[in-house]
Design a protein around this motif. Structure first.
Motif, PDB file in Angstrom:
ATOM      1  N   SER A  12       0.849  -1.192   0.000  1.00  0.00           N
ATOM      2  CA  SER A  12       0.000   0.000   0.000  1.00  0.00           C
ATOM      3  C   SER A  12       0.883   1.240   0.000  1.00  0.00           C
ATOM      4  N   ILE A  13       0.296   2.355  -0.428  1.00  0.00           N
ATOM      5  CA  ILE A  13       0.996   3.632  -0.458  1.00  0.00           C
ATOM      6  C   ILE A  13       0.575   4.431   0.777  1.00  0.00           C
ATOM      7  N   PRO A  14       1.504   5.020   1.524  1.00  0.00           N
ATOM      8  CA  PRO A  14       1.127   5.838   2.683  1.00  0.00           C
ATOM      9  C   PRO A  14       0.210   6.984   2.280  1.00  0.00           C
ATOM     10  N   ASN A  15      -0.718   7.311   3.150  1.00  0.00           N
ATOM     11  CA  ASN A  15      -1.672   8.382   2.852  1.00  0.00           C
ATOM     12  C   ASN A  15      -0.971   9.705   2.571  1.00  0.00           C
ATOM     13  N   SER A  16       0.171   9.943   3.213  1.00  0.00           N
ATOM     14  CA  SER A  16       0.875  11.213   3.028  1.00  0.00           C
ATOM     15  C   SER A  16       1.440  11.371   1.624  1.00  0.00           C
ATOM     16  N   LEU A  17       1.538  10.265   0.864  1.00  0.00           N
ATOM     17  CA  LEU A  17       2.120  10.332  -0.479  1.00  0.00           C
ATOM     18  C   LEU A  17       1.091  10.180  -1.592  1.00  0.00           C
ATOM     19  N   ARG A  18      -0.156   9.963  -1.239  1.00  0.00           N
ATOM     20  CA  ARG A  18      -1.159   9.732  -2.275  1.00  0.00           C
ATOM     21  C   ARG A  18      -1.357  10.952  -3.166  1.00  0.00           C
ATOM     22  N   GLU A  19      -1.164  12.156  -2.594  1.00  0.00           N
ATOM     23  CA  GLU A  19      -1.361  13.374  -3.376  1.00  0.00           C
ATOM     24  C   GLU A  19      -0.386  13.455  -4.545  1.00  0.00           C
ATOM     25  N   VAL A  20       0.792  12.852  -4.390  1.00  0.00           N
ATOM     26  CA  VAL A  20       1.790  12.907  -5.454  1.00  0.00           C
ATOM     27  C   VAL A  20       1.317  12.147  -6.691  1.00  0.00           C
ATOM     28  N   PHE A  21       0.507  11.112  -6.483  1.00  0.00           N
ATOM     29  CA  PHE A  21       0.154  10.221  -7.588  1.00  0.00           C
ATOM     30  C   PHE A  21      -1.326  10.291  -7.963  1.00  0.00           C
ATOM     31  N   PRO A 103       7.427  14.800   7.786  1.00  0.00           N
ATOM     32  CA  PRO A 103       6.443  15.092   6.731  1.00  0.00           C
ATOM     33  C   PRO A 103       7.098  15.459   5.404  1.00  0.00           C
ATOM     34  N   ILE A 104       6.625  14.798   4.349  1.00  0.00           N
ATOM     35  CA  ILE A 104       7.253  14.949   3.037  1.00  0.00           C
ATOM     36  C   ILE A 104       6.573  16.084   2.291  1.00  0.00           C
ATOM     37  N   PRO A 105       7.323  17.025   1.722  1.00  0.00           N
ATOM     38  CA  PRO A 105       6.739  18.113   0.913  1.00  0.00           C
ATOM     39  C   PRO A 105       6.258  17.552  -0.423  1.00  0.00           C
ATOM     40  N   THR A 106       4.984  17.202  -0.483  1.00  0.00           N
ATOM     41  CA  THR A 106       4.459  16.479  -1.646  1.00  0.00           C
ATOM     42  C   THR A 106       4.561  17.279  -2.941  1.00  0.00           C
ATOM     43  N   LYS A 107       4.274  18.585  -2.881  1.00  0.00           N
ATOM     44  CA  LYS A 107       4.337  19.381  -4.107  1.00  0.00           C
ATOM     45  C   LYS A 107       5.770  19.478  -4.614  1.00  0.00           C
ATOM     46  N   THR A 108       6.708  19.659  -3.695  1.00  0.00           N
ATOM     47  CA  THR A 108       8.117  19.711  -4.094  1.00  0.00           C
ATOM     48  C   THR A 108       8.548  18.394  -4.713  1.00  0.00           C
ATOM     49  N   LEU A 109       8.159  17.276  -4.071  1.00  0.00           N
ATOM     50  CA  LEU A 109       8.514  15.955  -4.597  1.00  0.00           C
ATOM     51  C   LEU A 109       7.905  15.746  -5.974  1.00  0.00           C
ATOM     52  N   HIS A 110       6.665  16.139  -6.140  1.00  0.00           N
ATOM     53  CA  HIS A 110       6.004  15.981  -7.436  1.00  0.00           C
ATOM     54  C   HIS A 110       6.722  16.783  -8.519  1.00  0.00           C
ATOM     55  N   ARG A 111       7.092  18.049  -8.219  1.00  0.00           N
ATOM     56  CA  ARG A 111       7.768  18.885  -9.212  1.00  0.00           C
ATOM     57  C   ARG A 111       9.139  18.306  -9.565  1.00  0.00           C
ATOM     58  N   LEU A 112       9.852  17.794  -8.563  1.00  0.00           N
ATOM     59  CA  LEU A 112      11.166  17.213  -8.818  1.00  0.00           C
ATOM     60  C   LEU A 112      11.052  15.986  -9.724  1.00  0.00           C
ATOM     61  N   LEU A 113      10.051  15.175  -9.476  1.00  0.00           N
ATOM     62  CA  LEU A 113       9.885  13.976 -10.299  1.00  0.00           C
ATOM     63  C   LEU A 113       9.541  14.333 -11.734  1.00  0.00           C
ATOM     64  N   VAL A 114       8.680  15.340 -11.910  1.00  0.00           N
ATOM     65  CA  VAL A 114       8.301  15.752 -13.259  1.00  0.00           C
ATOM     66  C   VAL A 114       9.497  16.331 -14.009  1.00  0.00           C
ATOM     67  N   ASN A 115      10.297  17.155 -13.327  1.00  0.00           N
ATOM     68  CA  ASN A 115      11.434  17.797 -13.988  1.00  0.00           C
ATOM     69  C   ASN A 115      12.568  16.822 -14.272  1.00  0.00           C
ATOM     70  N   GLN A 116      12.688  15.788 -13.450  1.00  0.00           N
ATOM     71  CA  GLN A 116      13.829  14.901 -13.572  1.00  0.00           C
ATOM     72  C   GLN A 116      13.544  13.667 -14.420  1.00  0.00           C
ATOM     73  N   GLN A 117      12.310  13.450 -14.832  1.00  0.00           N
ATOM     74  CA  GLN A 117      12.002  12.194 -15.501  1.00  0.00           C
ATOM     75  C   GLN A 117      12.679  12.066 -16.862  1.00  0.00           C
ATOM     76  N   ASN A 118      13.052  13.220 -17.477  1.00  0.00           N
ATOM     77  CA  ASN A 118      13.721  13.164 -18.770  1.00  0.00           C
ATOM     78  C   ASN A 118      15.219  13.437 -18.673  1.00  0.00           C
ATOM     79  N   ASN A 119      15.753  13.591 -17.448  1.00  0.00           N
ATOM     80  CA  ASN A 119      17.175  13.888 -17.295  1.00  0.00           C
ATOM     81  C   ASN A 119      18.053  12.691 -17.594  1.00  0.00           C
ATOM     82  N   TYR A 120      17.501  11.480 -17.383  1.00  0.00           N
ATOM     83  CA  TYR A 120      18.312  10.291 -17.574  1.00  0.00           C
ATOM     84  C   TYR A 120      17.987   9.659 -18.910  1.00  0.00           C
TER      85      TYR A 120
END
Length: 673
Positions: A12-21, A103-120
């Motif tokens: 399962s995914i923790p409730n604190s991270l569901r907003e990211v996905f 507590p994980i900064p969900t918006k920051t994590l989401h933006r980092l994932l979006v920006n980095q998905q094409n870096n590799y």
């Protein structure tokens, strides 16, 4: 669309991270170890990997090493429920790119994932980077890769929801990112075709999703299969241009087609099919740059509309199945009869309130499931045999929680017509409340018994009273006239006659009350008939009646009880003699069939039996005379039936000129000397 691999020990995914996905742009694949996604990682299917570390530092290191063994270059984020310096160091030392603790900064994590998905650079399953491949290969596949990406992204949207109007609106928003139109309308036939009551194909096409069309136009404007764009595409499915409508198969309809294109401000129409038939169409304008659509874009639009049609059909089929399920549940819930559905594993899939009430199962909590073990054994055992062994049981009755409660149980196995029965099989049980019916039966039986007893008592009293009248009269005169010879003769005659009447009545009652075919022996039918006729003449004192027997060999034998069969024929002859008192001839005709059945036909000298009398003549205590109790033909019918015979009364006609027909099984004819 972004694809992320999420690794966690728990599924399962923790409730604190569901907003990211939560965005439809992201797809999350949940695995408990990296090795479970080894093949997908090696093929570069994921844009990033998120590791949720809740265990030891050693387990985190092992997980990160497994990821790097599968793919050399991929963005890795380590997440922990609490900050731990040792886990942070282990994460970066083993190839992680980011470390976050809750507590994980969900918006920051989401933006980092979006920006980095094409870096590799993406790698194939051999580990070779795509940007190192020859330029010609990349150029040749660029268009195919783009098309596949578009199909992949839009296919995810079509499976995103079962609300076809919602995902159609989302579909056209996503489609605009790849094909730059500014106006589009999706017109579909009414979903009434998918309802419980099948209607004819809908002729009207209603706009269910639009972009760039005025809302008031969407609310009031419809297309039709009978005219214009709808008719053109229904008859000849293709991509229809406004300019080509003048060359359509329906020249008289081109003005309507052009008018519809003008009203909508579009110049292109594409059919929406579900691979079986057209269920709607899409109307849109050209690219915002003013250029024409390329052939590849038009082909892609056509294929995407087909995918949309399939998704809409599946959504409607799901709704229809859900409606059917709700309908069946509502019907079974509203039934006054109890209904229980069992699976092949004897699980109770459904039980309505009536069944719970009949079985005295508490239904205060309607959501509580009922177990098979809660059923009474008198119901559970037949159900078990029906499910496991396939036994088809006849409806049977069981008692409820109260002694007077009676329920009829019917068991119906679920099998398709014409299919081989497989065991075990699902089964349904219906329980009907027979309490009132059984109570009514008992009341009716009691009432019937009371009526029969009253009728017997009345007839018995009447017959005894008739017999006592002459005896009591003679008793009053016995002191004065006992010495007179005439009185003595009269007294003797009265006593013999009335005692014979009482004896005959008692014999009739005994024959009705007990079996008459015990002590069977071989008899000569002629002797039985002659003896019965003579006894009837003596009983009535009728010396003028005569008997004629035709076609009856002397050696015709039957297997019967002598006294009972003789009494039956005596009753028949008494009835014949009473129909026409005095001199008459009673005719008896016999014949024997090849099957060994003796047919005996009897005709008296009277007028015959009326139709209304035939219907009731063999009923006990039915009589058309003022004397007698009406048991003669009833006794005869019972005796002959118990000798495996048959008695039939007939209304005379030219074809069948007789009153009574009797059939009896005969023995083989004895050889003549």
């Amino acid at each position: 669309m972004s694809h992320f691999l999420f690794i966690r020990n728990e599924p399962s995914i923790p409730n604190s991270l569901r907003e990211v996905f939560t965005s439809p742009e992201n797809r999350i694949i949940l695995r408990q170890t990296a090795l479970e996604a080894k093949s997908s990682l090696a093929r570069g299917a994921f844009d990033a990997v998120l590791v949720y570390a809740e265990a030891s530092e050693l387990e985190l290191k092992r997980t990160l090493c497994e990821i790097r063994d599968c793919v050399a270059e991929i963005y890795i984020v380590v997440l922990t429920p609490d900050y731990d310096l040792s886990l942070e160091n282990a994460a970066f030392e083993n190839g992680a790119d980011l470390y976050f603790a809750e507590p994980i900064p969900t918006k920051t994590l989401h933006r980092l994932l979006v920006n980095q998905q094409n870096n590799y650079p993406q790698s194939d399953f051999n580990g070779q980077e795509w940007h190192n491949r020859p330029t010609q290969r990349s150029t040749a596949n660029s268009n195919t890769t783009s098309t596949l990406n578009v199909l992949r992204d839009l296919s995810h949207i079509l499976s995103f929801s079962l609300d076809y109007k919602a995902f159609t609106q989302h579909f056209i928003l996503k489609l605009r990112e790849h094909i730059s139109f500014s106006r589009i309308g999706i017109f579909l036939e009414s979903s009434a075709k998918q309802s419980l009551v099948k209607n004819k194909q809908s002729k009207h096409l209603t706009c269910i999703a639009a972009l760039g069309l005025p809302s008031d136009l969407v609310d009031c404007f419809q297309l039709s299969r009978a005219v214009g764009i709808g008719r053109e595409l229904s008859e000849y499915p293709r991509i229809l241009h406004k300019e080509s409508s003048t060359r359509s198969q329906f020249p008289h309809a081109s003005s309507t087609t052009n008018k519809e294109f003008s009203i909508l401000g579009c110049h292109l129409a594409i059919p929406i099919t579900d691979r079986e038939e057209i269920i709607g169409l899409a109307v849109l304008n050209g690219p915002v740059t003013g250029r024409e659509y390329s052939e590849d874009e038009l082909e892609l639009l056509y294929l995407l509309m087909e995918e949309l049609g399939l998704a809409i059909r599946n959504s409607r089929l799901h709704s229809e199945l859900a409606q059917h399920g709700r309908l069946i549940e509502n019907v079974m819930h509203s039934m006054s009869s109890g209904a229980i559905v069992f699976s092949e594993n004897l699980e109770i899939l459904y039980i309505n309130d009536a069944a719970k009430r009949f079985l005295n199962i508490s239904h205060q909590n309607p959501d509580r499931s009922v177990e098979f073990a809660e059923l009474p054994s008198k119901l559970a055992m037949p159900v078990h045999r029906a499910v496991e062994k396939g036994e088809l049981l006849e409806p049977f009755k069981i008692t409820g929680s109260k002694p007077d409660d009676v329920y009829q149980v019917s068991i119906f196995p679920f099998t398709q017509k014409g299919e081989l029965m497989l065991l075990p099989r699902p089964t349904m049980v219906l329980m009907e409340d027979f309490t009132k019916i059984e109570a009514s039966k008992r009341t009716a039986q009691a009432s019937s018994k009371t009526e029969i007893i009253s009728l017997i008592a009345e007839r018995f009293a009447h017959e005894i009273r008739n017999s006592l009248v002459p005896l009591s009269t003679h008793a009053q005169l016995i002191d004065k006239k006992i010495n007179q010879p005439k009185f003595q003769a009269s007294l003797k005659s009265a006593m013999l006659k009335e005692t014979a009447r009482i004896k005959r009545f008692s014999e009739q009652m005994l024959y009705l009350a007990q079996a008459c075919n015990s002590g069977s022996t071989e008899l000569q039918l002629r002797e039985v008939i002659l003896n019965a006729f003579e006894r009837a003449r003596i009983h009535l004192g009728n010396t003028q009646a005569k008997l004629e027997i035709a076609d009856l060999p002397d050696n015709t034998s039957i297997d019967a009880t002598p006294e009972a069969l003789t009494h039956a024929f005596e009753e028949i002859f008494l009835n014949s003699m009473q129909s026409e008192p005095g001199e008459q001839i009673i005719q008896v005709q016999t014949r024997r069939s090849n099957e060994g059945i003796l047919c005996i036909r009897i005709r008296d000298g009277g007028p015959g039996l009326p139709e209304d009398v035939i219907a009731k003549a063999t009923e006990p205590f039915y009589t058309t005379r003022h004397t007698g109790v009406g048991l003669g033909l009833s006794v005869a019918h019972k005796v002959i039936t118990e000798h495996n015979g048959y008695l039939h009364l007939n209304r005379r006609s030219q074809e069948r000129d007789w009153d009574i027909e009797i059939e009896l099984p005969s023995l083989l004819l004895a050889p003549t000397q």
